[in-house]
Structures are given as C-alpha cells and as structure tokens.
Scaffold this active site. Sequence first.
Site, PDB file in Angstrom:
ATOM      1  N   LYS A 244       0.764  -1.349   0.097  1.00  0.00           N
ATOM      2  CA  LYS A 244      -0.102  -0.029  -0.041  1.00  0.00           C
ATOM      3  C   LYS A 244       1.035   1.377  -0.061  1.00  0.00           C
ATOM      4  CE  LYS A 244      -3.328   2.480   2.864  1.00  0.00           C
ATOM      5  NZ  LYS A 244      -4.312   2.423   4.182  1.00  0.00           N
ATOM      6  N   LYS A 256     -10.513  12.697   8.620  1.00  0.00           N
ATOM      7  CA  LYS A 256     -10.108  12.186   9.932  1.00  0.00           C
ATOM      8  C   LYS A 256      -9.906  13.575  10.497  1.00  0.00           C
ATOM      9  CE  LYS A 256      -6.858   8.648   7.958  1.00  0.00           C
ATOM     10  NZ  LYS A 256      -7.322   7.524   8.549  1.00  0.00           N
ATOM     11  N   ASP A 267       1.112   5.609   6.171  1.00  0.00           N
ATOM     12  CA  ASP A 267      -0.019   5.132   5.519  1.00  0.00           C
ATOM     13  C   ASP A 267       0.764   4.284   4.139  1.00  0.00           C
ATOM     14  OD1 ASP A 267      -2.390   4.039   5.798  1.00  0.00           O
ATOM     15  OD2 ASP A 267      -3.137   5.472   4.562  1.00  0.00           O
ATOM     16  N   ASP A 326     -12.136   6.810   3.443  1.00  0.00           N
ATOM     17  CA  ASP A 326     -11.014   6.605   4.210  1.00  0.00           C
ATOM     18  C   ASP A 326     -10.759   5.192   4.237  1.00  0.00           C
ATOM     19  OD1 ASP A 326      -9.147   7.387   6.056  1.00  0.00           O
ATOM     20  OD2 ASP A 326     -10.049   7.167   7.756  1.00  0.00           O
ATOM     21  N   ARG A 330      -7.595  -0.238   0.330  1.00  0.00           N
ATOM     22  CA  ARG A 330      -7.971  -1.459  -0.442  1.00  0.00           C
ATOM     23  C   ARG A 330      -8.270  -1.062  -1.898  1.00  0.00           C
ATOM     24  NH1 ARG A 330     -12.430  -2.184   3.968  1.00  0.00           N
ATOM     25  NH2 ARG A 330     -10.757  -0.878   5.311  1.00  0.00           N
TER      26      ARG A 330
END
Length: 475
Positions: A244, A256, A267, A326, A330
């Site tokens: 990712k 967020k 991330d 958010d 995926r």
Amino acid sequence: MSITIGKEGAVQAIFTYQGEIQDEMNLQLVEYVKDHQLFTGKKGEIFTDLGPNGANQAFVGLGEKETSDAQAFRLAAFQLAKKMEQLKVSEVAIHLPTLVNLCTCRSVGYITEGLIQATYTFEAYKSEQKPLFETNYFFVTDHKPEKVQKRIEEVTKLMEGVFLTRDLVNTPPVDMDPETLADAAKQTLEPLGVQVEVLTRPEIEELGMEAFLSVARGSKKEPRFIVMKYLPNPDQKAIALVGKGITYDSGGYALKPAKGMEHMKNDMAGSASVIGAMYAVASNQLDKNVVGVIAACENLISGDAYKNGDIIGSMKGTSIEVINTDAEGRITLADSLYYAATEIDSEVIIDLATLTGACVVGLSDYITGLVTNNDALCTSLRVAGDVSGEYLWPLPVVDELREQVKGKLGDLVNSTGKPGGAMTAGIFLEEFVEGKPWVHMDIAGPAFASGAYSYLPDGASGIPVKTLYHFIKQA
C-alpha cells in the site's frame, strides 16, 4: 560500527544465561557480583566493571536457559550496544555462552542484529544532530569463521533494508510524495540489479486502473505505479510483493480528525517495506525471483476528489461502491493485486498494508493480522515471522463476512463498518488475486510506534521486512 570475528577487544562482553555467570579469568569479580546480587543474568540485564581499576568486563543477560530465544539475544545485544555507546567504549569482544538448541551462526546473527538495531536514529530534520559514538565489535569464536562472517554480512545488509524502510516512513509528507517514493526506489534498488519501472498517469490510465486513479484524484501530486523486478533465476516464477502506497491519508471526504492525521505519513509503510525487502533480497543476492508492486498516491480533498457514495470501476472490471473514502488503501490495492495476478508471472502474492484500525483493536499494536486463501502459504509466512521475531496471527474468514462485502448497487463495497473490519478488508482484496495463493498482511499496528519498545525505535519499525526476507529466502 563494525562487526567482525577473531580479535580480543578492550572490553570483554560475556553473554550468559540466568544463574550461570562465570569467567575463569576473573573468579573474584564473579563471586563479588554474585554475593552482592549485582547481576543475575535476567533477559536484557547488563553489568559493567570498566575503568583503570576495573576488570573491563560486561556481563549480558539472556534470561533462563530453557526459555531463552532469539529475541533474548537481540534484546541483550541491543542493551549492550546502548551501554557501550553511553560509556564511549571503542572495542568490545563478544563471548558466547554454551548454547542450547541454537547454532553459533544463528546466535551471531541475532546478536549482530541487536547491535545494529541500537544504532538507528532519524535526525534529518534537526538543526543539531548528535553524532553516534562508533564501537567496534569482535566475536570470539573458533566456529567456522568464514560461515560466521558471512552471517554477519547477511544480517548487516538485511538491517540496511529495515533502516531504509524506516527512513522512508519517517520522512514527512512535505518531502515524501508518489514521485519521491518512486525516485527512492530507483536510486536504492537499481544499483543492486533491480529493474525499476515507474508508470505515470497516461500509462496507468491505459491499464484501466480506475480504482487507483479515483483515490488519486483529490491531490495535485501525480500518482505513480512502481514495478520493481529482481529476476536472477529464469526458470522460476516470481514472489509478488504488493505494498500500500498512500504517501499521505487525510481520509478524503471521510475526513480524519487532526489527531487521526498526525502520523498519516506512515500510510505508505507497506510500500516502504516492499522497497526495504527488495533491497535486502537483492543486496544479499538471493537466488529468488521477486517482483514488487506499488500504487502510490495521496488521499486528499479537492473539488475533484472521489466521494462517499461514488461507484467506481477497477482494472479487473469489478465495480466498487465507495462507502467510505477513508477505506482508500484497499481500493488502490485492488488494482495493484490484479496487476500482480495477471501481468506478472507470479507464483504467490503477498500484500502488506497499514489497512485497518480494526486490526489494531483486535490484535494490539504489536501483531500483524493475516487473511489468506492458502493455509500452507500462511503457515510458511508465520514460520518466517517466528524466525524474525515479528508477530503474525491469522484472522478467521467465514461466509457471513463474505456476504457483507457484496454491493447493492455495485459488485463490492469498500467498507463494511467496524465489526470484523480487518477480515472484510482482506476478503475485499481476495476478489482481485484471481485465485493465486495469497496472504494479506495488515500491519496497521506494528509498522509505526508512538514510543520505543524492546529494541524497536519510536516511529517506523521496519516491520515486516525481516519476515518477508526470511520467507523469500526459504521459499
């Protein structure tokens, strides 16, 4: 720091099991330490007698002999290195105990890692950087010197991969975007013989990666699709590593809170781990074909950003209902995994991602959650995790959870809510691996720490680079 074999140092470091402290050259010191209970050999315990009138000895505890493991060696060496740096000791000779169920080469490897772990710092943004005192370590052993030295060199290169991952993750988003991540991959991997191909927007569009590009729409920073190929063996299918690569995650229109965005530079830890693992594999010249895949972009807000309620396409042709912007990782992984399954001659696929807070709730900050379609592959990965001292745990998948991932207006939904969220995220990803043996690693907990623990630093941990390396080595 240098680590080698075959020389006595100014300080003698004696690794010992609990209750077994001994040194035939300094019996008086041993008796004094025992009588005054200054050192018992507990895991990570250190006692030093240094100075002009001292014996220049350091006793290093490994814990109880029957239960001492690789982690005990790593932690003991880490504590030793920290103490020697603090005391400004320039040379240390390391003496091993009589080992139980552990060969000399492995123990040397674990100690080498612990020593190197103690040297990591990230001070690139400090106006005054504290120099690290250099200590040279020498293993005192007659056991197959060439083999021992080879293990030291292997672990050193592996830890360079771990540190590379940490540096990439710790770099703030002002300096880490899709383009700089791609540049870092090229600069670090190409000199090692890894072919690095970086696709820009037109090429990504030509592949039909609508899911990936939907997440990228909100940022002015252009996306990059990075493919890294290390193919030394023409007769072998590749292990595909898919990371990712969200270089910053605001949550998009599912914004967020400020506290939730504080560390969202992490991330992209999955992609950084792929780069670090590729570095370790290539620098150690493993005879294994490995291909790394990263879809790198930012998840931000703008007038053109994708929205909650959108229905988007994908490279596979599967439509995705965007329930939550958010849950973007995926979505980018959907196209990355499908690419790895169809465009690469891959034998197995492993994806790794800081994917869900649900995994942290279920398994804590220290354990990676696994979702798989192949139990044997998952077991092999867990064995590699055990060797590496990185904790992995498989998550259950049942038909009722599979039903939750199905869409009402589209084929799939990208979020099913908090209950079972780590499992349903993995089930979503499975839809894009085209039946290939696959394991999903949710590293949301262990990839980044809010404080140092054990031998790991504050911030990026480099997990699971070691696990990936040992899995590939044994594949």
